[in-house]
Design an enzyme around this catalytic site. Structure first.
Site, PDB file in Angstrom:
ATOM      1  N   CYS A   1      29.334  10.146 -15.088  1.00 19.49           N
ATOM      2  CA  CYS A   1      30.755   9.058 -13.995  1.00 19.49           C
ATOM      3  C   CYS A   1      30.294   8.176 -13.351  1.00 19.49           C
ATOM      4  O   CYS A   1      30.564   7.354 -13.232  1.00 19.49           O
ATOM      5  CB  CYS A   1      31.808  10.186 -13.718  1.00 19.49           C
TER       6      CYS A   1
ATOM      7  N   GLU B   1      37.141   9.138 -15.036  1.00 20.84           N
ATOM      8  CA  GLU B   1      36.955   7.913 -14.204  1.00 20.84           C
ATOM      9  C   GLU B   1      36.282   7.492 -15.668  1.00 20.84           C
ATOM     10  O   GLU B   1      36.257   5.585 -15.539  1.00 20.84           O
ATOM     11  CB  GLU B   1      34.719   8.912 -13.114  1.00 20.84           C
TER      12      GLU B   1
ATOM     13  N   HIS C   1      36.116  11.866 -19.187  1.00 21.26           N
ATOM     14  CA  HIS C   1      36.136  12.144 -17.902  1.00 21.26           C
ATOM     15  C   HIS C   1      37.567  11.124 -17.674  1.00 21.26           C
ATOM     16  O   HIS C   1      37.180   9.784 -18.417  1.00 21.26           O
ATOM     17  CB  HIS C   1      35.064  12.465 -16.871  1.00 21.26           C
TER      18      HIS C   1
ATOM     19  N   CYS D   1      31.010  12.969 -11.642  1.00 28.08           N
ATOM     20  CA  CYS D   1      29.577  13.934 -11.944  1.00 28.08           C
ATOM     21  C   CYS D   1      28.274  13.159 -11.949  1.00 28.08           C
ATOM     22  O   CYS D   1      28.830  11.498 -11.908  1.00 28.08           O
ATOM     23  CB  CYS D   1      30.285  14.993 -13.472  1.00 28.08           C
TER      24      CYS D   1
END
Length: 148
Positions: free
Chosen positions: A85, A54, A52, A82
């Site tokens: 993260c 992040e 991801h 999410c």
């Protein structure tokens, strides 16, 4: 740089993700108003469920700062983090998170869960929501609209 300008860098990164089949989510890790790391989702590109935006910028920031704690930083992300993260933000001790669009299906900064405000955890960053949300939402709508 302002929150809006730094989110602009995250939006620019997000716009590059569809070129390799990834959902257009971008992130920037900044310190003192200056970007340290910029990235976008690379799950498809890397074939890695943890890639991801992040996570990628937190990893880059840790390398640059020489440790897993990321003091005096702000994470900018185009979509509400999410659970994975948000957990990484807590573990990295990021003091501030700024996100654009809410994620009503998987958001962990208040939409579905609120990991970032969980009082039982040892770190709770300040959270700012909605910075350039319309632009981030438009990128996502365009991406998923083209896939349907």
């Amino acid at each position: 740089m302002s929150d809006e300008e730094l989110m602009g860098l995250a939006l620019a990164a997000a716009a590059e993700a569809p070129a390799h089949g990834d959902v257009p989510i971008g992130a920037v890790l900044a310190r003192g108003g200056e970007p340290l790391a910029t990235g976008a989702n690379e799950r498809e590109l890397r074939r890695d469920p943890t890639a991801h935006a992040e996570i990628l910028v937190l990893r880059a920031g840790a390398r640059l700062l020489g440790g897993w704690r990321l003091p005096d930083t702000t994470l900018y992300v185009t979509l509400e983090p999410c659970a994975m993260c948000a957990g990484a933000v807590v573990l990295a001790r990021v003091p501030r998170v700024v996100y654009a669009a809410p994620d009503p299906k998987a958001g962990a900064a208040g939409s579905v869960l609120d990991v970032l405000a969980e009082p039982r955890l040892n770190h709770r960053p300040d959270v700012v929501a909605g910075v350039r949300a319309d632009e981030a939402a438009a990128l996502l709508r365009e991406f998923f609209g083209a896939r349907r």
